[in-house]
Design a protein around this motif. Sequence first.
Motif, PDB file in Angstrom:
ATOM      1  N   GLU A   1       0.796  -1.218   0.000  1.00  0.00           N
ATOM      2  CA  GLU A   1       0.000   0.000   0.000  1.00  0.00           C
ATOM      3  C   GLU A   1       0.829   1.269   0.000  1.00  0.00           C
ATOM      4  O   GLU A   1       0.397   2.287  -0.525  1.00  0.00           O
ATOM      5  N   HIS A   2       1.991   1.249   0.615  1.00  0.00           N
ATOM      6  CA  HIS A   2       2.767   2.488   0.749  1.00  0.00           C
ATOM      7  C   HIS A   2       4.128   2.390   0.076  1.00  0.00           C
ATOM      8  O   HIS A   2       4.815   1.388   0.207  1.00  0.00           O
ATOM      9  N   ILE A   3       4.468   3.464  -0.586  1.00  0.00           N
ATOM     10  CA  ILE A   3       5.810   3.499  -1.167  1.00  0.00           C
ATOM     11  C   ILE A   3       6.739   4.318  -0.283  1.00  0.00           C
ATOM     12  O   ILE A   3       7.946   4.276  -0.434  1.00  0.00           O
ATOM     13  N   ILE A   4       6.157   5.057   0.661  1.00  0.00           N
ATOM     14  CA  ILE A   4       6.969   5.821   1.616  1.00  0.00           C
ATOM     15  C   ILE A   4       6.584   5.386   3.026  1.00  0.00           C
ATOM     16  O   ILE A   4       5.407   5.322   3.363  1.00  0.00           O
ATOM     17  N   HIS A   5       7.621   5.101   3.822  1.00  0.00           N
ATOM     18  CA  HIS A   5       7.393   4.552   5.152  1.00  0.00           C
ATOM     19  C   HIS A   5       7.896   5.509   6.229  1.00  0.00           C
ATOM     20  O   HIS A   5       8.819   6.291   5.987  1.00  0.00           O
TER      21      HIS A   5
ATOM     22  N   ARG B   1      12.985  12.322  -6.300  1.00  0.00           N
ATOM     23  CA  ARG B   1      13.510  13.698  -6.282  1.00  0.00           C
ATOM     24  C   ARG B   1      12.408  14.756  -6.228  1.00  0.00           C
ATOM     25  O   ARG B   1      12.577  15.834  -5.679  1.00  0.00           O
ATOM     26  N   GLN B   2      11.279  14.410  -6.853  1.00  0.00           N
ATOM     27  CA  GLN B   2      10.199  15.391  -6.968  1.00  0.00           C
ATOM     28  C   GLN B   2       9.526  15.696  -5.624  1.00  0.00           C
ATOM     29  O   GLN B   2       8.672  16.570  -5.548  1.00  0.00           O
ATOM     30  N   THR B   3       9.933  14.975  -4.549  1.00  0.00           N
ATOM     31  CA  THR B   3       9.283  15.211  -3.253  1.00  0.00           C
ATOM     32  C   THR B   3       9.920  16.371  -2.469  1.00  0.00           C
ATOM     33  O   THR B   3       9.380  16.776  -1.442  1.00  0.00           O
ATOM     34  N   GLU B   4      11.035  16.889  -2.966  1.00  0.00           N
ATOM     35  CA  GLU B   4      11.716  17.960  -2.221  1.00  0.00           C
ATOM     36  C   GLU B   4      10.786  19.146  -1.918  1.00  0.00           C
ATOM     37  O   GLU B   4      10.767  19.638  -0.786  1.00  0.00           O
TER      38      GLU B   4
ATOM     39  N   LEU C   1      16.492  11.911   3.374  1.00  0.00           N
ATOM     40  CA  LEU C   1      17.447  11.587   2.307  1.00  0.00           C
ATOM     41  C   LEU C   1      16.992  10.359   1.522  1.00  0.00           C
ATOM     42  O   LEU C   1      17.080  10.345   0.289  1.00  0.00           O
ATOM     43  N   ASP C   2      16.484   9.353   2.224  1.00  0.00           N
ATOM     44  CA  ASP C   2      15.960   8.162   1.537  1.00  0.00           C
ATOM     45  C   ASP C   2      14.855   8.555   0.560  1.00  0.00           C
ATOM     46  O   ASP C   2      14.827   8.103  -0.592  1.00  0.00           O
ATOM     47  N   VAL C   3      13.938   9.386   1.053  1.00  0.00           N
ATOM     48  CA  VAL C   3      12.775   9.748   0.239  1.00  0.00           C
ATOM     49  C   VAL C   3      13.201  10.567  -0.980  1.00  0.00           C
ATOM     50  O   VAL C   3      12.844  10.245  -2.123  1.00  0.00           O
TER      51      VAL C   3
END
Lengths: 200, 87
Positions: B19-23, B36-39, B29-31
């Motif tokens: 369900e999640h790609i971000i934990h 990159r577009q999450t900055e 830095l991991d994200v």
Amino acid sequence: MKTLDCLGLACPAPVLKTKEAIEKEQPAIIKVTVDNEASKQNVTRFLESQKFEVTVEADGPYFVVTGKSAKDRQAITEPAEIEHPGTEKKKTMLMVGTDRMGYGDDALGLKLMVNFMSTLKEMREELWRLVLVNNGVKLTIEGSKVLPALKELEEDGIHIMVCGTCLTHFNLLDKKKVGETTNMLDIVTSMQLADKVVNL
Amino acid sequence: MIVKEKRRINMAKGTHDSEHIIHPEMTILDVISRYRQTEPVFRKYDKDAGVCLCCEALFDPLRKIARKYSLNLKKLISDLEDVAILG
């Protein structure tokens, strides 16, 4: 040697560039030029997390962060060990969690601490990092009697790390006159990298 | 539909959570390294946090950051994922 010009870049760009360069090229030595404190600290921390030995030099308004990989350090130190066994430089980290030396009499403890810090330079190159935590951070603030000795050590290239949480706790963040404000991860990483840790 | 899309992206990126790609345990830095577009999302949260997150907390897990700066972790992750899945 890999050189990265990160002037004008804000975090996290310098760290990302450094990470990319290491992943792609695995350089033995990497030199990253940055122009702000946050980038300097974050690039240093990233390189240390990748097992690089890091030195930071101020170049006018810029900082040059140089990382030397473990592999490269081995290549440099191994011949020296063969030629002069036992003379390799050890890295001693000194952790100071008090502003007095010993227990019993505070006035004597302060005198001893002043004397101790003035004498530390006799360790010469073996003294690598001086980490100040808890009451030890009070040694770095204006008015501290050991401030001149600490400044002298810093000028001699000793990396002085001052616990940021402790400074905040004592409301002394603005009064620190020497050393670099640090955090627990940096302290633990330093312990990992040091050959010897001495706790005072 | 979004979950389906995320699953597809997870498979493409080799991540395991369905369900999640971000934990919460991922650092900034991991994200940003991965997406990159999450900055700009982190920049958006700077105001709420009162600090530059990418400067002060680059190596901290999202869970810790949310607790330290009183941010809504679920919303932060959701905002990051919304941008991350756009590729």
